[in-house]
Design an enzyme around this catalytic site. Sequence first.
Site, mmCIF file in Angstrom:
data_model
loop_
_atom_site.group_PDB
_atom_site.id
_atom_site.type_symbol
_atom_site.label_atom_id
_atom_site.label_comp_id
_atom_site.label_asym_id
_atom_site.label_seq_id
_atom_site.Cartn_x
_atom_site.Cartn_y
_atom_site.Cartn_z
ATOM 1 N N CYS A 149 -1.311 -3.519 -6.497
ATOM 2 C CA CYS A 149 -0.704 -4.422 -5.515
ATOM 3 C C CYS A 149 -1.295 -5.814 -5.681
ATOM 4 C CB CYS A 149 -0.962 -3.913 -4.103
ATOM 5 S SG CYS A 149 -0.165 -4.927 -2.844
ATOM 6 N N CYS B 192 -5.532 -6.899 -0.341
ATOM 7 C CA CYS B 192 -6.251 -6.715 0.925
ATOM 8 C C CYS B 192 -7.606 -6.067 0.648
ATOM 9 C CB CYS B 192 -5.442 -5.852 1.882
ATOM 10 S SG CYS B 192 -3.802 -6.519 2.188
ATOM 11 N N CYS C 94 -8.229 -2.155 1.166
ATOM 12 C CA CYS C 94 -7.258 -1.212 0.585
ATOM 13 C C CYS C 94 -7.626 -0.859 -0.850
ATOM 14 C CB CYS C 94 -5.865 -1.836 0.641
ATOM 15 S SG CYS C 94 -4.608 -0.837 -0.169
ATOM 16 N N GLU D 102 3.258 -3.514 -2.382
ATOM 17 C CA GLU D 102 3.875 -4.272 -1.292
ATOM 18 C C GLU D 102 5.391 -4.292 -1.551
ATOM 19 O OE1 GLU D 102 3.402 -5.845 1.716
ATOM 20 O OE2 GLU D 102 5.508 -6.291 1.424
ATOM 21 N N CYS E 279 -3.584 6.904 3.888
ATOM 22 C CA CYS E 279 -3.265 5.473 3.760
ATOM 23 C C CYS E 279 -4.438 4.755 3.113
ATOM 24 C CB CYS E 279 -3.122 4.809 5.114
ATOM 25 S SG CYS E 279 -1.704 5.271 6.037
ATOM 26 N N GLU F 27 1.470 7.554 -7.113
ATOM 27 C CA GLU F 27 1.385 8.688 -6.199
ATOM 28 C C GLU F 27 2.406 8.574 -5.091
ATOM 29 O OE1 GLU F 27 -3.436 9.144 -6.703
ATOM 30 O OE2 GLU F 27 -2.621 8.544 -4.778
ATOM 31 N N CYS G 299 5.849 9.500 1.863
ATOM 32 C CA CYS G 299 5.360 8.143 1.709
ATOM 33 C C CYS G 299 5.555 7.748 0.246
ATOM 34 C CB CYS G 299 3.887 8.150 2.093
ATOM 35 S SG CYS G 299 3.091 6.575 1.973
HETATM 36 N N1 SAH Z 1 1.778 -2.942 1.326
HETATM 37 C C1 SAH Z 1 2.365 -2.454 2.521
HETATM 38 C C2 SAH Z 1 2.587 -0.964 2.520
HETATM 39 C C3 SAH Z 1 1.533 -0.112 1.891
HETATM 40 S S1 SAH Z 1 -0.038 -0.078 2.721
HETATM 41 C C4 SAH Z 1 1.524 -2.851 3.717
HETATM 42 O O1 SAH Z 1 0.412 -3.323 3.534
HETATM 43 O O2 SAH Z 1 2.031 -2.728 4.819
HETATM 44 C C5 SAH Z 1 0.338 1.020 4.062
HETATM 45 C C6 SAH Z 1 -0.584 0.905 5.257
HETATM 46 O O3 SAH Z 1 -1.878 1.411 4.952
HETATM 47 C C7 SAH Z 1 -0.779 -0.521 5.742
HETATM 48 O O4 SAH Z 1 -0.568 -0.584 7.135
HETATM 49 C C8 SAH Z 1 -2.234 -0.795 5.425
HETATM 50 O O5 SAH Z 1 -2.779 -1.721 6.346
HETATM 51 C C9 SAH Z 1 -2.837 0.578 5.546
HETATM 52 N N2 SAH Z 1 -4.104 0.768 4.861
HETATM 53 C C10 SAH Z 1 -4.480 0.260 3.673
HETATM 54 N N3 SAH Z 1 -5.732 0.681 3.355
HETATM 55 C C11 SAH Z 1 -6.140 1.478 4.368
HETATM 56 C C12 SAH Z 1 -7.329 2.247 4.612
HETATM 57 N N4 SAH Z 1 -8.308 2.295 3.730
HETATM 58 N N5 SAH Z 1 -7.399 2.958 5.751
HETATM 59 C C13 SAH Z 1 -6.368 2.966 6.629
HETATM 60 N N6 SAH Z 1 -5.224 2.291 6.442
HETATM 61 C C14 SAH Z 1 -5.115 1.545 5.327
HETATM 62 FE FE1 SF4 Z 2 -1.109 -4.118 -0.922
HETATM 63 FE FE2 SF4 Z 2 -0.547 -3.008 1.455
HETATM 64 FE FE3 SF4 Z 2 -2.843 -2.410 0.128
HETATM 65 FE FE4 SF4 Z 2 -2.516 -4.833 1.205
HETATM 66 S S1 SF4 Z 2 -2.609 -2.868 2.312
HETATM 67 S S2 SF4 Z 2 -3.306 -4.397 -0.855
HETATM 68 S S3 SF4 Z 2 -0.351 -5.181 0.888
HETATM 69 S S4 SF4 Z 2 -0.777 -1.941 -0.518
#
Ligand code: SAH
Ligand code: SF4
Length: 368
Positions: free
Chosen positions: A134, A138, A141, A184, A358, A113, A127
């Site tokens: 990934c 995390c 996420c 990532e 996000c 996406e 974006c």
């Molecule tokens: N992997 C990279 C970029 C993609 S994630 C990273 O982690 O920075 C992009 C952003 O979305 C990151 O700042 C992450 O912390 C945030 N994010 C992930 N899951 C989220 C959620 N459920 N609610 C709000 N932000 C989230």
């Molecule tokens: Fe990957 Fe970024 Fe999601 Fe963490 S927040 S699992 S690094 S996409």
Amino acid sequence: MGTPPDTLGDMIEATTTEALAGRPDLKSLTRDELRAWMVEEAGEPAFRGDQVFRWLHARLARGFDGMSDLPQALRVRLGSAARIGGLELEDVRVAGDGTRKLLLRTEDGHRIESVIIPMQDGRLTQCVSSQVGCRIGCDFCYTARMPVRKNLAASEIADQVLRAVEVLGEGERIGNLVYMGMGEPLDNYDQVVRSIRILLDRQGQDFASRRITVSTSGVVSRIADLGRDVPVNLAVSLNASHDVQRSRLIPINKKWDIAQLMAALEAFPLPPRRRITVEYVLLREVNDTPEDARRLIAMLRGLRDRVKVNLIPFNPWPGAPYGRPEPASVDRFGATLRDARFNVTIRYSKGEDIGAACGQLDGEAVAA
Ligand code: SAH
Ligand code: SF4
């Protein structure tokens, strides 16, 4: 190895797949690489590389056939010696707030996406995803829950932008590009840097480097490389105010802790008037307390003039082990940082009703 093919159909299938896999994807090459390939592999003058690059990245060609300023014989030769990677657009979903989510498919059938977000200043921010799934894992996420993990090719990253350009309306333009979609970026370093070089190229989409931001969860070993290789903006997902908390949320913190991450931010080359974005996802009663705000201030004190802080209230997804803080507590957290003279923005994500915010990206269309 597998058993030999036993029907003609299988044999053709196997040959085609192998041939495809062996052919270089010219769309994943930077213009310099394409020029070199033309000379070394195709025995052609280097300017033919420029021509193909322009066809692919400015004129959005999908095949060699239509490259009308190339000799016919060369077009045929390229068609059998090389291929053009990229993505198919499957669907576009539009949210109530105007956010558009592009659902795209890779050649090998994975869904990814990319999201186009209208900003307050009338510009569009796109974006882009850098991986399917990934590997960082995390806890908060949604992308991390995808069973498939695969790097995207540079052509597949760049194609998210090219496919978006095709769906934009009259007078619309992608103003900013953020590598904040699925995956990532610094875990797919080579292809991500290639895609950036391709998108910056004046003979392609000609993005300004200050309009591109790469977000990382903290792959410290690659942060300095990025600063040296391409002049883009850096964003770092900090999301915690101390190491125990951060290691629980973002497992890569066990490899590179907060002190190492801070040292990398300090050393990152910053052009005048630019700042590193520190992202902080606020999780209710996990990292959103007044003590967290105070620890964050202490942690970032030495970097105050080099960073801006983006507070992102958590976007819930089905089964998520976290909740979104009340608006009042988000505001309080922001105010504490501002009182300490930090540059702070609170970002309520857009496109939530279509699963485009996000951390909600999972490669599947969410029923709107
Ligand atoms: N992997 C990279 C970029 C993609 S994630 C990273 O982690 O920075 C992009 C952003 O979305 C990151 O700042 C992450 O912390 C945030 N994010 C992930 N899951 C989220 C959620 N459920 N609610 C709000 N932000 C989230
Ligand atoms: Fe990957 Fe970024 Fe999601 Fe963490 S927040 S699992 S690094 S996409």
